[in-house]
Design an enzyme around this catalytic site. Structure first.
Site, PDB file in Angstrom:
ATOM      1  N   LEU A  64       0.829  -1.206   0.000  1.00 24.87           N
ATOM      2  CA  LEU A  64       0.000   0.000   0.000  1.00 24.87           C
ATOM      3  C   LEU A  64       0.862   1.254   0.000  1.00 24.87           C
ATOM      4  O   LEU A  64       0.570   2.220  -0.702  1.00 24.87           O
ATOM      5  CB  LEU A  64      -0.931   0.000   1.210  1.00 24.87           C
ATOM      6  CG  LEU A  64      -2.053   1.041   1.158  1.00 24.87           C
ATOM      7  CD1 LEU A  64      -3.106   0.636   0.138  1.00 24.87           C
ATOM      8  CD2 LEU A  64      -2.702   1.217   2.524  1.00 24.87           C
ATOM      9  N   ARG A 112      -0.135  -6.698 -11.058  1.00 29.05           N
ATOM     10  CA  ARG A 112       1.165  -7.090 -11.614  1.00 29.05           C
ATOM     11  C   ARG A 112       2.101  -5.878 -11.559  1.00 29.05           C
ATOM     12  O   ARG A 112       2.685  -5.472 -12.553  1.00 29.05           O
ATOM     13  CB  ARG A 112       1.015  -7.637 -13.035  1.00 29.05           C
ATOM     14  CG  ARG A 112       0.240  -6.766 -14.009  1.00 29.05           C
ATOM     15  CD  ARG A 112       0.369  -7.330 -15.437  1.00 29.05           C
ATOM     16  NE  ARG A 112      -0.335  -6.545 -16.428  1.00 29.05           N
ATOM     17  CZ  ARG A 112      -1.527  -6.852 -16.933  1.00 29.05           C
ATOM     18  NH1 ARG A 112      -2.167  -7.930 -16.508  1.00 29.05           N
ATOM     19  NH2 ARG A 112      -2.083  -6.078 -17.852  1.00 29.05           N
ATOM     20  N   SER A 175       6.667 -12.858  -4.679  1.00 28.23           N
ATOM     21  CA  SER A 175       5.833 -12.087  -5.600  1.00 28.23           C
ATOM     22  C   SER A 175       5.787 -12.793  -6.946  1.00 28.23           C
ATOM     23  O   SER A 175       6.827 -13.203  -7.470  1.00 28.23           O
ATOM     24  CB  SER A 175       6.396 -10.675  -5.784  1.00 28.23           C
ATOM     25  OG  SER A 175       5.730 -10.018  -6.856  1.00 28.23           O
ATOM     26  N   LYS A 217       8.497 -14.110   3.496  1.00 26.13           N
ATOM     27  CA  LYS A 217       7.143 -14.085   2.927  1.00 26.13           C
ATOM     28  C   LYS A 217       7.042 -15.113   1.812  1.00 26.13           C
ATOM     29  O   LYS A 217       7.803 -15.072   0.844  1.00 26.13           O
ATOM     30  CB  LYS A 217       6.790 -12.695   2.399  1.00 26.13           C
ATOM     31  CG  LYS A 217       5.323 -12.578   1.979  1.00 26.13           C
ATOM     32  CD  LYS A 217       4.900 -11.130   1.809  1.00 26.13           C
ATOM     33  CE  LYS A 217       3.398 -11.016   1.570  1.00 26.13           C
ATOM     34  NZ  LYS A 217       2.940  -9.610   1.531  1.00 26.13           N
TER      35      LYS A 217
END
EC number: 1.3.5.2
Length: 347
Positions: A64, A112, A175, A217
């Protein structure tokens, strides 16, 4: 409450335009102390994890605020912690636009973005300027042009520059929007990456007299065998936390919706079952040795409590915040507080 009326107008705008407008409005509200006044009435549920005392277990996921330009304002919304980034050593523009797509029928997004950011040096300057006390972590990644064999250099570069300014660092190897990045989740690359970063952590701890935890992550699309491999490496290298999960390459439950065929990572409500499954599997391998931060598809206090019951210690929001607005943070913290009071027999 206000967001309920603003959202239909914001959703008429291109997603990145709406994103920028929302953050700028947040800065305006903050300047007029509305957020600070709201925070004074905000419920708290202190939670100690990784040796850090979090005001409450509800955090903001990375993505964000990529460049750390709104940290004070976002902390003012009542999050127990925020994660900025992902950041890379050098600035990069990310993928070409459009690169965010709404799936409102599924309360989901596809993005993306491609690690678009202004670089780690810019983020460090933002961290130096922040005024509001609060728990801030940074999500780090590799530059698009960096080959996998040298990816560790990008992570080490970011970790060293950020070390003295942050409360924790998340290693983003999941990602789906940077080619080959998810290969770093394999044992071949991950063992070497963790070895190098943990060596840096020990050296930097001696230098700065503070320990900055390292989180990892991971993706929601991993097999149980891949999750077990990651869990084993995390235990061997004494990684302090695992963030589960990133966005998904799956389109399960959204296949026939407009924009569902766009390339990128899926987030939002359809991700929740995958997140829950990964959290359960991770906890079965890790027990209570490595805390889990759950993120993906959280739209309610019930969602958050379900993930905590499955083994998570903290939760993070992103897409739920876009669809539900800032009140979601307060609603979840209140729900978790009442749930704990009920369990403890407090009337």
């Amino acid at each position: 409450m206000i967001y309920r009326y603003l959202r239909p107008w914001l959703f008429k705008l291109e997603p990145e335009t709406a994103h920028a407008l929302t953050l700028n409005c947040l800065k305006w509200f903050y300047c007029y102390w509305l957020i600070n006044r709201r925070l004074q009435r905000f419920p708290q549920k202190p939670t100690v994890v990784f040796g850090i005392e979090f005001p409450n277990p509800v955090g903001l996921a990375a993505g964000l605020d990529k460049n750390g330009e709104y940290m004070d304002e976002l902390l003012g919304l009542g999050f127990g912690f925020i994660e900025v980034g992902a950041v890379t050593p050098k600035p990069q523009p990310g993928n070409s636009k459009p690169r965010i797509f709404r799936l409102p029928q599924a309360r989901a997004l596809i993005n993306r973005m491609g690690f678009n950011n202004l670089g780690v040096d810019y983020l460090v300057e933002q961290l130096k300027r922040r005024k509001v006390k609060g728990i801030v972590g940074v999500n780090i990644g590799k530059n698009l042009t960096t080959p996998l064999e040298k990816a560790h250099e990008d992570y080490q570069n970011c970790f060293e520059k950020l070390y003295s300014y942050v409360d924790y660092v998340t290693i983003n190897i999941s990602s789906p929007n940077t080619p080959e990045l998810r290969q770093l989740q394999s044992e071949r690359y991950l063992a070497d990456l963790l070895t190098r970063l943990k060596e840096d952590q020990r050296r930097l701890e001696d230098q700065y007299h503070k320990r900055v935890p390292l989180f990892l992550k991971i993706a929601p699309d991993l097999t149980p065998e891949e999750i077990q491999t990651i869990a084993t490496l995390a235990l061997q290298h004494r990684i302090e936390g695992i963030v589960a999960t990133n966005t998904s390459c799956s389109r399960q439950g959204t296949e026939k919706l407009p924009n569902a065929n766009e390339a990128g990572g899926l987030s939002g409500k359809p991700l929740f079952p995958m997140t829950l499954q990964v959290v359960k599997q991770l906890h079965s391998f890790l027990g209570d040795e490595i805390p889990i931060v759950a993120v993906g598809g959280i739209f309610s206090g019930e969602n958050a409590q379900t993930l905590i019951n499955a083994g998570a210690r903290l939760v993070q929001l992103y897409t739920g915040l876009i669809y539900e607005g800032p009140e979601l943070v307060k609603n979840i913290v209140e729900f978790l507080t009442l749930s704990r009071q009920t369990r403890e027999g407090i009337n």
